[in-house]
Design a protein around this motif. Structure first.
Motif, mmCIF file in Angstrom:
data_model
loop_
_atom_site.group_PDB
_atom_site.id
_atom_site.type_symbol
_atom_site.label_atom_id
_atom_site.label_comp_id
_atom_site.label_asym_id
_atom_site.label_seq_id
_atom_site.Cartn_x
_atom_site.Cartn_y
_atom_site.Cartn_z
ATOM 1 N N LEU A 24 -1.294 10.296 -5.921
ATOM 2 C CA LEU A 24 -0.833 8.926 -6.152
ATOM 3 C C LEU A 24 0.035 8.795 -7.395
ATOM 4 O O LEU A 24 0.770 7.810 -7.570
ATOM 5 N N ARG A 25 0.003 9.801 -8.279
ATOM 6 C CA ARG A 25 0.821 9.768 -9.487
ATOM 7 C C ARG A 25 2.311 9.826 -9.166
ATOM 8 O O ARG A 25 3.139 9.506 -10.016
ATOM 9 N N MET A 26 2.673 10.225 -7.931
ATOM 10 C CA MET A 26 4.095 10.296 -7.588
ATOM 11 C C MET A 26 4.760 8.923 -7.647
ATOM 12 O O MET A 26 5.984 8.817 -7.775
ATOM 13 N N TRP A 27 3.939 7.862 -7.551
ATOM 14 C CA TRP A 27 4.502 6.517 -7.548
ATOM 15 C C TRP A 27 4.678 5.944 -8.948
ATOM 16 O O TRP A 27 5.193 4.824 -9.097
ATOM 17 N N ASP A 28 4.272 6.669 -9.976
ATOM 18 C CA ASP A 28 4.353 6.154 -11.351
ATOM 19 C C ASP A 28 5.734 5.602 -11.722
ATOM 20 O O ASP A 28 5.816 4.561 -12.380
ATOM 21 N N PRO A 29 6.840 6.278 -11.341
ATOM 22 C CA PRO A 29 8.154 5.779 -11.789
ATOM 23 C C PRO A 29 8.542 4.410 -11.230
ATOM 24 O O PRO A 29 9.454 3.776 -11.769
ATOM 25 N N SER B 283 11.911 8.913 -4.502
ATOM 26 C CA SER B 283 11.363 7.884 -5.386
ATOM 27 C C SER B 283 10.941 8.451 -6.731
ATOM 28 O O SER B 283 10.812 7.716 -7.711
ATOM 29 N N VAL B 284 10.734 9.766 -6.778
ATOM 30 C CA VAL B 284 10.368 10.440 -8.030
ATOM 31 C C VAL B 284 11.624 10.932 -8.744
ATOM 32 O O VAL B 284 11.769 10.767 -9.960
ATOM 33 N N GLU B 285 12.527 11.527 -7.981
ATOM 34 C CA GLU B 285 13.727 12.125 -8.584
ATOM 35 C C GLU B 285 14.761 11.081 -8.980
ATOM 36 O O GLU B 285 15.402 11.197 -10.028
ATOM 37 N N ARG B 286 14.916 10.039 -8.160
ATOM 38 C CA ARG B 286 15.932 9.018 -8.431
ATOM 39 C C ARG B 286 15.325 7.623 -8.220
ATOM 40 O O ARG B 286 15.705 6.900 -7.299
ATOM 41 N N PRO B 287 14.368 7.263 -9.070
ATOM 42 C CA PRO B 287 13.670 5.989 -8.873
ATOM 43 C C PRO B 287 14.584 4.774 -8.935
ATOM 44 O O PRO B 287 14.365 3.795 -8.203
ATOM 45 N N GLY B 288 15.585 4.816 -9.789
ATOM 46 C CA GLY B 288 16.500 3.679 -9.886
ATOM 47 C C GLY B 288 17.252 3.451 -8.588
ATOM 48 O O GLY B 288 17.331 2.322 -8.085
ATOM 49 N N ALA B 289 17.824 4.532 -8.031
ATOM 50 C CA ALA B 289 18.537 4.423 -6.763
ATOM 51 C C ALA B 289 17.598 4.006 -5.642
ATOM 52 O O ALA B 289 17.973 3.239 -4.745
ATOM 53 N N LEU C 157 0.852 -1.194 0.000
ATOM 54 C CA LEU C 157 0.000 0.000 0.000
ATOM 55 C C LEU C 157 0.881 1.235 0.000
ATOM 56 O O LEU C 157 1.722 1.413 0.889
ATOM 57 N N LEU C 158 0.683 2.120 -0.982
ATOM 58 C CA LEU C 158 1.493 3.328 -1.140
ATOM 59 C C LEU C 158 0.655 4.562 -0.801
ATOM 60 O O LEU C 158 -0.436 4.736 -1.322
ATOM 61 N N ILE C 159 1.204 5.434 0.067
ATOM 62 C CA ILE C 159 0.492 6.652 0.483
ATOM 63 C C ILE C 159 1.358 7.853 0.128
ATOM 64 O O ILE C 159 2.495 7.980 0.591
ATOM 65 N N HIS C 160 0.818 8.744 -0.674
ATOM 66 C CA HIS C 160 1.593 9.823 -1.285
ATOM 67 C C HIS C 160 1.928 10.952 -0.318
ATOM 68 O O HIS C 160 1.349 11.085 0.766
ATOM 69 N N ALA C 161 2.853 11.807 -0.757
ATOM 70 C CA ALA C 161 3.275 12.986 0.004
ATOM 71 C C ALA C 161 2.229 14.094 -0.093
ATOM 72 O O ALA C 161 1.356 14.080 -0.970
ATOM 73 N N GLY C 162 2.366 15.083 0.790
ATOM 74 C CA GLY C 162 1.442 16.216 0.797
ATOM 75 C C GLY C 162 1.664 17.200 -0.328
ATOM 76 O O GLY C 162 0.862 18.121 -0.510
ATOM 77 N N ILE C 163 2.734 17.035 -1.105
ATOM 78 C CA ILE C 163 2.961 17.886 -2.276
ATOM 79 C C ILE C 163 2.788 17.068 -3.554
ATOM 80 O O ILE C 163 3.398 17.361 -4.577
#
Length: 271
Positions: free
Chosen positions: A34-39, A251-257, A25-31
């Motif tokens: 749920l699209r933040m988890w796309d990467p 997780s958005v800026e450096r998804p690979g790492a 279960l993924l819960i997004h940031a306040g900024i």
């Protein structure tokens, strides 16, 4: 698009992967939404049933101006999908919700992952002078109800970080962060009131028994860095990681790492 009716709201959610796999279960940031988890969702869905939703006041979830519990919303979604236990991962505000959920309902949480988060009830932290200036700018935009300026100021403060300049980050990431936050302008006229956990999680994280992974970005803001240290020290046997060259949304800026830390941890704990 899937929605679920809960008291006073219609929660928007998405799932990916086979429902026979361990739930995440993924819960997004306040900024963000749920699209933040796309990467990272496609990679995670290879071995997990990935569930994510827009919390009230964000994204495509529609809410009345009522008192509610983020924890109860999350549990209702798990119940709707027939999930008894899930590993819960939250970023920033979403991480606080995840911690509260783990403290209040440990029987429903198999593992806990936080990103730039702290427990409810964490004492107020003194900001640097530079950070105070950014917060003052956000307060002024809030008072003026200038939502685009507010959203972009929040991204500058959180996603870029006070120790970096916008030119220091990838322009595609910066545009993504802006779009993630600006999508929430449509919900600025909604005022659902979250019901806090009582007593708060600050003094209760020492009782967390499930596997926990605490993550923070190198250039995150002072409160997030201090909260990271606190959780890493206070949660029994917690694993921790700092991700270089990123701030509040690693997780958005450096998804690979990010995945090189997360995926082996999930496998090691059979989550």
């Amino acid at each position: 698009m899937p929605h679920m009716d809960v008291p006073g709201a219609r929660l928007y959610y998405e799932t990916e992967g086979q429902d026979a796999n361990p739930a995440l279960l993924l819960i997004h940031a306040g900024i963000a939404t749920l699209r933040m988890w796309d990467p990272i969702v496609t990679a995670l869905a290879e071995h997990h049933f990935v569930v994510r939703f827009d919390t009230r006041g964000y994204g495509e979830t529609d809410s009345e101006d009522v008192e509610f519990s983020d924890r109860e919303d999350a549990l209702r979604l798990l119940d709707e999908l027939g999930i008894e236990r899930a590993t819960v991962m939250g970023a920033s505000r979403g991480g606080q919700i995840a911690i509260d959920l783990a403290v209040e309902h440990p029987d429903r949480v198999a593992g806990l992952i936080t990103i730039g988060s702290g427990p409810s009830g964490f004492p107020e932290v003194d900001l640097t002078d530079e950070e105070e200036a950014y917060v003052d700018a956000q307060d002024a935009a809030w008072e003026a109800k200038d939502w685009p300026v507010l959203m972009d100021s929040e991204v500058r403060f959180w996603a870029v970080g006070p120790l970096r300049e916008p030119d220091d980050v990838d322009p595609d990431f910066l545009e993504t962060a802006r779009m993630l936050n600006r999508f929430n302008i449509a919900r600025m006229d909604q005022n659902p009131t979250p019901r806090p956990l009582e007593p708060p999680a600050f003094d209760r994280v020492v009782d967390i028994e499930m596997p926990a992974l605490v993550i923070v970005g190198e250039y995150d803001v002072t409160p997030a860095l201090l909260q990271f240290e606190y959780l890493a020290e206070q949660i029994p046997d917690a694993d921790s990681a700092r991700i270089d060259d990123t701030a509040h949304l690693p997780s958005v800026e450096r998804p690979g790492a990010f995945l090189t830390i997360l995926e082996p941890w999930l496998e090691r704990h059979s989550l």
